[in-house]
Write a protein that holds these residues in place. Structure first.
Motif, PDB file in Angstrom:
ATOM      1  N   MET A 118       0.852  -1.176   0.000  1.00  0.00           N
ATOM      2  CA  MET A 118       0.000   0.000   0.000  1.00  0.00           C
ATOM      3  C   MET A 118       0.895   1.236   0.000  1.00  0.00           C
ATOM      4  N   SER A 119       0.508   2.272  -0.713  1.00  0.00           N
ATOM      5  CA  SER A 119       1.323   3.473  -0.829  1.00  0.00           C
ATOM      6  C   SER A 119       1.203   4.340   0.423  1.00  0.00           C
ATOM      7  N   THR A 120       2.074   5.349   0.513  1.00  0.00           N
ATOM      8  CA  THR A 120       2.043   6.250   1.651  1.00  0.00           C
ATOM      9  C   THR A 120       0.801   7.135   1.578  1.00  0.00           C
ATOM     10  N   MET A 121       0.330   7.558   2.730  1.00  0.00           N
ATOM     11  CA  MET A 121      -0.875   8.388   2.800  1.00  0.00           C
ATOM     12  C   MET A 121      -0.540   9.797   2.327  1.00  0.00           C
ATOM     13  N   GLN A 122      -1.330  10.312   1.403  1.00  0.00           N
ATOM     14  CA  GLN A 122      -1.064  11.634   0.873  1.00  0.00           C
ATOM     15  C   GLN A 122      -2.276  12.544   0.889  1.00  0.00           C
ATOM     16  N   THR A 123      -3.479  11.972   0.887  1.00  0.00           N
ATOM     17  CA  THR A 123      -4.673  12.776   0.741  1.00  0.00           C
ATOM     18  C   THR A 123      -5.686  12.420   1.813  1.00  0.00           C
ATOM     19  N   VAL A 124      -6.324  13.440   2.323  1.00  0.00           N
ATOM     20  CA  VAL A 124      -7.414  13.249   3.280  1.00  0.00           C
ATOM     21  C   VAL A 124      -8.709  13.600   2.558  1.00  0.00           C
ATOM     22  N   ILE A 125      -9.711  12.737   2.676  1.00  0.00           N
ATOM     23  CA  ILE A 125     -11.014  13.022   2.078  1.00  0.00           C
ATOM     24  C   ILE A 125     -12.095  12.819   3.132  1.00  0.00           C
ATOM     25  N   SER A 126     -13.213  13.426   2.874  1.00  0.00           N
ATOM     26  CA  SER A 126     -14.371  13.163   3.722  1.00  0.00           C
ATOM     27  C   SER A 126     -15.482  12.650   2.815  1.00  0.00           C
ATOM     28  N   LEU A 127     -16.299  11.766   3.344  1.00  0.00           N
ATOM     29  CA  LEU A 127     -17.400  11.232   2.562  1.00  0.00           C
ATOM     30  C   LEU A 127     -18.529  10.818   3.481  1.00  0.00           C
ATOM     31  N   ARG A 128     -19.692  10.703   2.893  1.00  0.00           N
ATOM     32  CA  ARG A 128     -20.868  10.267   3.629  1.00  0.00           C
ATOM     33  C   ARG A 128     -21.085   8.789   3.329  1.00  0.00           C
ATOM     34  N   LEU A 129     -21.312   8.029   4.394  1.00  0.00           N
ATOM     35  CA  LEU A 129     -21.511   6.591   4.251  1.00  0.00           C
ATOM     36  C   LEU A 129     -22.848   6.189   4.863  1.00  0.00           C
ATOM     37  N   PRO A 130     -23.488   5.201   4.261  1.00  0.00           N
ATOM     38  CA  PRO A 130     -24.681   4.655   4.905  1.00  0.00           C
ATOM     39  C   PRO A 130     -24.291   4.004   6.236  1.00  0.00           C
ATOM     40  N   LYS A 131     -25.224   3.937   7.129  1.00  0.00           N
ATOM     41  CA  LYS A 131     -24.971   3.376   8.458  1.00  0.00           C
ATOM     42  C   LYS A 131     -24.429   1.948   8.364  1.00  0.00           C
ATOM     43  N   GLU A 132     -24.918   1.174   7.369  1.00  0.00           N
ATOM     44  CA  GLU A 132     -24.468  -0.213   7.216  1.00  0.00           C
ATOM     45  C   GLU A 132     -22.980  -0.274   6.895  1.00  0.00           C
ATOM     46  N   ASP A 133     -22.504   0.663   6.080  1.00  0.00           N
ATOM     47  CA  ASP A 133     -21.081   0.686   5.736  1.00  0.00           C
ATOM     48  C   ASP A 133     -20.233   1.044   6.948  1.00  0.00           C
ATOM     49  N   LEU A 134     -20.695   1.994   7.732  1.00  0.00           N
ATOM     50  CA  LEU A 134     -19.975   2.373   8.941  1.00  0.00           C
ATOM     51  C   LEU A 134     -19.926   1.204   9.921  1.00  0.00           C
ATOM     52  N   THR A 135     -21.020   0.471  10.019  1.00  0.00           N
ATOM     53  CA  THR A 135     -21.056  -0.708  10.890  1.00  0.00           C
ATOM     54  C   THR A 135     -20.034  -1.740  10.412  1.00  0.00           C
ATOM     55  N   LEU A 136     -19.966  -1.958   9.105  1.00  0.00           N
ATOM     56  CA  LEU A 136     -18.983  -2.891   8.544  1.00  0.00           C
ATOM     57  C   LEU A 136     -17.563  -2.444   8.887  1.00  0.00           C
ATOM     58  N   ILE A 137     -17.281  -1.170   8.707  1.00  0.00           N
ATOM     59  CA  ILE A 137     -15.946  -0.632   9.000  1.00  0.00           C
ATOM     60  C   ILE A 137     -15.595  -0.858  10.464  1.00  0.00           C
ATOM     61  N   GLU A 138     -16.531  -0.566  11.337  1.00  0.00           N
ATOM     62  CA  GLU A 138     -16.294  -0.754  12.771  1.00  0.00           C
ATOM     63  C   GLU A 138     -16.073  -2.227  13.111  1.00  0.00           C
ATOM     64  N   GLU A 139     -16.841  -3.119  12.479  1.00  0.00           N
ATOM     65  CA  GLU A 139     -16.678  -4.554  12.726  1.00  0.00           C
ATOM     66  C   GLU A 139     -15.328  -5.051  12.230  1.00  0.00           C
ATOM     67  N   VAL A 140     -14.921  -4.601  11.041  1.00  0.00           N
ATOM     68  CA  VAL A 140     -13.615  -5.002  10.492  1.00  0.00           C
ATOM     69  C   VAL A 140     -12.497  -4.468  11.391  1.00  0.00           C
ATOM     70  N   ALA A 141     -12.596  -3.221  11.812  1.00  0.00           N
ATOM     71  CA  ALA A 141     -11.578  -2.631  12.681  1.00  0.00           C
ATOM     72  C   ALA A 141     -11.469  -3.412  13.990  1.00  0.00           C
ATOM     73  N   SER A 142     -12.600  -3.761  14.555  1.00  0.00           N
ATOM     74  CA  SER A 142     -12.611  -4.523  15.804  1.00  0.00           C
ATOM     75  C   SER A 142     -12.016  -5.913  15.597  1.00  0.00           C
ATOM     76  N   TRP A 143     -12.450  -6.587  14.532  1.00  0.00           N
ATOM     77  CA  TRP A 143     -11.980  -7.933  14.247  1.00  0.00           C
ATOM     78  C   TRP A 143     -10.482  -7.968  13.988  1.00  0.00           C
ATOM     79  N   LYS A 144      -9.982  -6.952  13.268  1.00  0.00           N
ATOM     80  CA  LYS A 144      -8.561  -6.879  12.924  1.00  0.00           C
ATOM     81  C   LYS A 144      -7.733  -6.177  14.007  1.00  0.00           C
TER      82      LYS A 144
END
Length: 101
Positions: free
Chosen positions: A1-27
């Motif tokens: 994976m490349s180095t971090m260069q850009t910060v973005i903001s975006l709107r996500l459905p609640k289901e996507d945020l739940t998935l992200i939180e579950e993956v973060a917790s699991w990993k």
């Protein structure tokens, strides 16, 4: 994976945020790391699907997935995706190898 260069903001459905939180917790990682991993996996999935549909070459699929050509070939084989190469492609490759050696 490349180095971090850009910060973005975006709107996500609640289901996507739940998935992200579950993956973060699991990993056992933070949400930013989970998002980067999911985006990377999504890029690989996109490349595989487009190749499978015949819309892109295997070289382009490897490029999109940030994999080497041999890694992409191995991935496609492990997923049971049939090669889109024609006999002419193999013969052309054989000619190139003969020229190199």
């Amino acid at each position: 994976m490349s180095t971090m260069q850009t910060v973005i903001s975006l709107r996500l459905p609640k289901e996507d945020l739940t998935l992200i939180e579950e993956v973060a917790s699991w990993k056992n990682s933070d949400k930013s790391t989970a998002i980067r991993e999911l985006v990377e996996l999504g890029g690989i999935y996109f490349a595989v699907l487009e190749y499978k549909k015949g819309k892109i070459s295997i070289e382009k699929a490897a490029e999109l997935a940030h994999l080497s050509l041999s890694e992409m070939i191995d991935l496609l084989a492990s997923l049971g995706v049939e090669s889109k190469l024609e006999i002419e492609d193999y013969l052309e490759g054989a000619k190139t190898v003969k020229m190199l050696f």
